[in-house]
Design a protein around this motif. Structure first.
Motif, PDB file in Angstrom:
ATOM      1  N   ARG A 103      40.995  34.747  60.975  1.00 67.56           N
ATOM      2  CA  ARG A 103      42.203  34.367  60.235  1.00 67.56           C
ATOM      3  C   ARG A 103      41.976  33.133  59.370  1.00 67.56           C
ATOM      4  O   ARG A 103      42.771  32.862  58.459  1.00 67.56           O
TER       5      ARG A 103
ATOM      6  N   ALA B 231      39.303  35.698  52.338  1.00 66.86           N
ATOM      7  CA  ALA B 231      39.006  37.106  52.082  1.00 66.86           C
ATOM      8  C   ALA B 231      37.762  37.271  51.223  1.00 66.86           C
ATOM      9  O   ALA B 231      36.998  38.229  51.393  1.00 66.86           O
ATOM     10  N   SER B 232      37.531  36.335  50.315  1.00 65.83           N
ATOM     11  CA  SER B 232      36.352  36.425  49.451  1.00 65.83           C
ATOM     12  C   SER B 232      35.062  36.338  50.259  1.00 65.83           C
ATOM     13  O   SER B 232      34.065  36.993  49.931  1.00 65.83           O
TER      14      SER B 232
ATOM     15  N   PRO C  89      45.184  41.847  45.945  1.00 70.34           N
ATOM     16  CA  PRO C  89      44.624  40.956  46.967  1.00 70.34           C
ATOM     17  C   PRO C  89      45.586  40.636  48.109  1.00 70.34           C
ATOM     18  O   PRO C  89      45.159  40.203  49.171  1.00 70.34           O
ATOM     19  N   THR C  90      46.882  40.830  47.911  1.00 66.54           N
ATOM     20  CA  THR C  90      47.862  40.524  48.946  1.00 66.54           C
ATOM     21  C   THR C  90      48.906  41.630  49.008  1.00 66.54           C
ATOM     22  O   THR C  90      49.007  42.468  48.103  1.00 66.54           O
ATOM     23  N   GLY C  91      49.699  41.606  50.077  1.00 64.91           N
ATOM     24  CA  GLY C  91      50.772  42.571  50.234  1.00 64.91           C
ATOM     25  C   GLY C  91      50.327  43.804  50.996  1.00 64.91           C
ATOM     26  O   GLY C  91      49.136  44.114  51.073  1.00 64.91           O
TER      27      GLY C  91
ATOM     28  N   ARG D 142      38.783  45.257  49.835  1.00 67.81           N
ATOM     29  CA  ARG D 142      39.790  44.346  50.387  1.00 67.81           C
ATOM     30  C   ARG D 142      39.715  44.399  51.906  1.00 67.81           C
ATOM     31  O   ARG D 142      39.787  45.484  52.493  1.00 67.81           O
TER      32      ARG D 142
ATOM     33  N   GLY E 156      52.901  43.127  55.481  1.00 68.03           N
ATOM     34  CA  GLY E 156      52.125  42.644  54.356  1.00 68.03           C
ATOM     35  C   GLY E 156      50.623  42.742  54.514  1.00 68.03           C
ATOM     36  O   GLY E 156      49.880  42.193  53.691  1.00 68.03           O
ATOM     37  N   ALA E 157      50.165  43.438  55.556  1.00 69.12           N
ATOM     38  CA  ALA E 157      48.724  43.578  55.771  1.00 69.12           C
ATOM     39  C   ALA E 157      48.217  44.855  55.109  1.00 69.12           C
ATOM     40  O   ALA E 157      48.985  45.739  54.726  1.00 69.12           O
ATOM     41  N   ALA E 158      46.907  44.934  54.990  1.00 72.60           N
ATOM     42  CA  ALA E 158      46.264  46.136  54.465  1.00 72.60           C
ATOM     43  C   ALA E 158      45.685  46.950  55.618  1.00 72.60           C
ATOM     44  O   ALA E 158      45.179  46.384  56.595  1.00 72.60           O
TER      45      ALA E 158
END
Length: 276
Positions: A50, A54-55, A80-82, A103, A153-155
């Protein structure tokens, strides 16, 4: 046969071409060592996931594939988000880090992966969502859990074909996972994965199919020469565009694996070769 247990005709003996362009054993061993080291490093850092940007995760995933001797080409980007449902065709265990390189996401995987050496431990500690495909009654609960994660909001990343294919042919996207995207009201991000040789022809060395073992597949990959992974991030399908999961799955389907030039004919020939 349940929606979680589709079958593919691909087998290592019937679909994977012998590697005429193989590297020598010492370089292959070095590649294998690099892959194991990166996997162990990933396991060690999982408790801090956490806090890791992300990069950095995307870069680690690229390094993992590159350490195996496979060049990576990624075209396109994902939001990148959502909340986002990433879906891709399935050929190899390499698909997992390749999709995470697009992602980072919670991966949906069959429960058998939990027993894989090293990779199974990494998957479990990394938050992979395991599916018991023998329990069809658990499907509604699984879809509800996925929808909740997407709403937060996660992938979530999934391989809706439900089985791996050799890369010269592919299966159809199963509909169940798309219900979670509909319920959560989030977009679907289609991703197409191909493995090719330097001439742009399909490379079957990465295929993890049939009764192949993970160790045999990993060794075949690290021993191969000139394999390129092409990842095409296609335009996202926005929420509300399609009324049901059947239409949504059809819209997200990448299509035939070989669609350059005379692609339809090549795709048909591939299916014949794979015994369809």
């Amino acid at each position: 046969m349940s929606v979680w247990l589709p079958g593919a005709p691909c087998t290592p003996r019937g679909c994977v071409e012998p590697g005429a362009r193989a590297v020598a054993v010492p370089p292959a061993v070095l590649r294998l060592t690099a892959v194991v080291v990166l996997l162990l490093a990933g396991i060690a850092l999982v408790p801090l996931r956490r806090l890791i940007p992300a990069s950095v995760v995307r870069g680690w995933c690229r390094w993992l594939v590159r350490a195996a001797g496979v060049r990576v080409r990624i075209a396109g980007t994902a939001a990148p988000t959502g909340g986002l449902l990433l879906v891709a065709n399935h050929i190899s265990w390499l698909d997992v880090p390749l999709l995470a390189a697009v992602r980072p996401a919670r991966m949906l995987a069959k429960s058998e992966i939990r027993r894989w050496p090293v990779a199974g431990a990494l998957a479990a500690r990394g938050g992979v969502l395991f599916i018991d495909r023998d329990r069809l009654r658990a499907l509604p609960g699984t879809v509800a859990a996925l929808a909740g994660i997407l709403r937060d909001g996660a992938a979530v990343a999934a391989f809706p074909e439900g089985s791996t294919w050799c890369g010269r042919a592919g299966g159809h996207f199963r509909r169940a996972v798309f219900q979670a995207a509909l319920d959560a009201g989030v977009p679907v991000q289609p991703v197409r994965i191909r493995y090719v040789d330097p001439r742009g022809l399909p490379a079957t060395a990465p295929a993890f199919v049939g009764d192949d073992t993970l160790l045999a597949s990993v060794w075949r990959v690290v021993s191969a020469r000139g394999v390129i992974a092409e990842v095409e991030v296609r335009p996202a399908v926005p929420p509300g565009r399609h009324p049901d999961r059947r239409a949504l799955a059809r819209a997200a389907q990448p299509g035939t694996v070989a669609n350059h030039g005379d692609g339809h004919r090549e795709g048909a020939l591939s299916k014949i070769k794979c015994g369809l």
